[in-house]
Design an enzyme around this catalytic site. Structure first.
Site, short mmCIF file in Angstrom:
data_model
loop_
_atom_site.label_atom_id
_atom_site.label_comp_id
_atom_site.label_asym_id
_atom_site.label_seq_id
_atom_site.Cartn_x
_atom_site.Cartn_y
_atom_site.Cartn_z
N TYR A 50 130.61 -58.63 93.08
CA TYR A 50 130.67 -58.63 94.55
C TYR A 50 132.05 -58.28 95.08
O TYR A 50 132.28 -58.41 96.29
CB TYR A 50 130.34 -60.02 95.11
CG TYR A 50 129.05 -60.64 94.65
CD1 TYR A 50 127.82 -60.03 94.92
CD2 TYR A 50 129.06 -61.85 93.98
CE1 TYR A 50 126.64 -60.64 94.52
CE2 TYR A 50 127.88 -62.47 93.59
CZ TYR A 50 126.67 -61.85 93.86
OH TYR A 50 125.52 -62.45 93.48
N CYS A 66 135.73 -55.12 77.02
CA CYS A 66 135.90 -53.67 77.08
C CYS A 66 135.18 -53.08 78.29
O CYS A 66 134.19 -52.35 78.14
CB CYS A 66 135.34 -53.03 75.82
SG CYS A 66 135.73 -53.95 74.36
#
Ligand SMILES: *Cc1c(COP(=O)(O)O)cnc(C)c1O
Length: 402
Positions: A303, A328
């Protein structure tokens, strides 16, 4: 909140979530007492934080549960919430979930489409059991929150428009299996403005009056959840004004008010504590790398949420940096371009207001075990979820190795 994060880090390792149960109690009482003048039910939205001990704590205060899967219904029942305080919501319910909800005799199934009403009708017929339902009305009001947590516009997938809702109530009236006991709305989450809620409640209250005119009495008016909390410097809706506005909109109707707060009850109660691994500089950019990651706390990535955070016991040499985890993905960050002091290996970072939609959204991405959860109550801490081990992570796979 007077929690010694360092002591907890020594005792339980990092990363961990700690929840201030006294804060949860305070929030519950504030909302419940705002509705004192009327029959009301505060049903906790379990998806915000579904740890059994958290749900049980709220159950002990008298809360019901708002659930969005049969799994959540079972969590609520498991910790002693009475079936008549449990609501089952959600835009898509599996046949078997509907069947179980009917068998468990919960307060009501909150129906979100005509097609779903058909399914509930035929499953209740099959079981020979009347289905108590409510219809979720989508009032088409912009709640003025983040688009991912806005639910009250027709462009969102949630609920039905007023005309469809009317048709659905008429269908209930003509069905032997369907008992329309409630009406429901929920226009979004992290709401900080009263006006959109007020407009929506008025629209839905008018529908209740129209239904009354055709001799359909609705017993439960479910205003949903959505009350915002402080992440940064938000100005919040006053709970008394909120309750007053709802009571006024329902003037003259003999109806029980239901509300379904999630974030409001648990959000500010939680703190995520993570440990600094090391710092690095790429070109001009400083990175502080910690042992927690987006799999533990995804709100910043999902968000673009910002949480207040703090490096404990350090104040010197403040400069701009990104606070990131080891995963990653470039989305693996907790904060970008924040001013933080110079850190050392093993320093602790506290990320605040992480009691809602944080642990429940966590995953095992990168074969990282879910972190420990701790309750803090009356000055004492206790473990409420054990940190996952490697063995936990492979348990459902290893038997199938060929
Ligand atoms: C998620 C949800 C809630 C809780 O929302 P909060 O913003 O956490 O209060 C309430 N009702 C329904 C139907 C929901 O889907």
């Amino acid at each position: 909140m007077n929690i010694n994060f360092k002591e907890l880090a020594n005792k339980y390792q990092t990363p961990y979530y700690v929840y201030d149960f006294d804060h949860i109690t305070k929030q519950y009482n504030e909302l419940k007492s705002a509705f004192n003048a009327r029959k009301s039910l505060v049903s906790y939205a379990v998806k915000a934080n579904s740890n059994l001990s958290v749900i049980k704590h709220l159950a002990q205060q008298g809360a019901g549960a708002d659930c969005v899967s049969i799994g959540e219904v079972k969590r609520a029942l498991k910790v002693g919430i009475a079936p008549y305080k449990i609501i089952f919501s959600g835009v898509g319910k599996i046949d078997d979930e509907i069947r179980q909800a009917l068998e468990l005799d919960i307060l009501m199934i909150n129906v979100e489409s005509e097609a779903e009403l058909e399914r509930v009708d035929s499953i209740s017929k099959e079981l020979g059991k009347e289905a108590r339902i409510s219809v979720r009305v989508n009032p088409n009001i912009d709640p003025k929150t983040h688009p991912y947590i806005s639910t009250g516009l027709h462009e969102n997938k949630f609920g039905v428009d007023i005309d469809t809702a009317k048709r659905m109530y008429i269908k209930c009236k003509n069905s032997e299996n369907l008992d329309a006991v409630g009406i429901h709305l929920h226009i979004g989450s992290q709401l900080t403005e009263l006006e959109p809620i007020k407009e929506s409640v008025k629209i839905v209250a008018d529908l209740v009056r129209n239904l009354k005119a055709i001799n359909m009495d609705i017993s439960f008016f479910d205003v949903g959840g959505g009350l915002g909390i402080v992440y940064d410097d938000e100005k919040l809706i006053d709970t008394n004004e909120y309750a007053q506005m709802i009571l006024e909109a329902l003037f003259g109707l003999d109806i029980t008010i239901v509300c379904e707060p999630g974030r409001f009850l648990v959000g500010n109660a939680g703190t995520f504590v993570t440990k600094v691994l090391y710092e690095k500089v790429n070109g001009d950019k400083r990175f502080v790398i910690v042992d927690g990651a987006m799999n533990d706390l995804i709100r910043p990535a999902l968000y673009n949420a910002s949480h207040k955070l703090e490096v404990l016991d350090r104040t010197e040499d403040v400069s701009d940096c990104n606070l990131v985890g080891p995963i990653c993905e470039s989305g693996d960050f907790f904060a970008k371009n924040v001013d933080l002091p110079k850190t050392e290996h093993n320093d602790l970072v506290a990320i605040y207001s992480t009691g809602a939609y944080c642990f429940t959204m966590s995953s095992n991405y990168n074969t990282r075990g879910k972190v420990a959860e701790i309750a803090y109550e009356n000055g004492e801490d206790r473990l409420i979820r054990k940190r996952e081990t490697f063995e936990d992570l492979i348990a459902l796979e290893e038997d199938y190795l060929k």
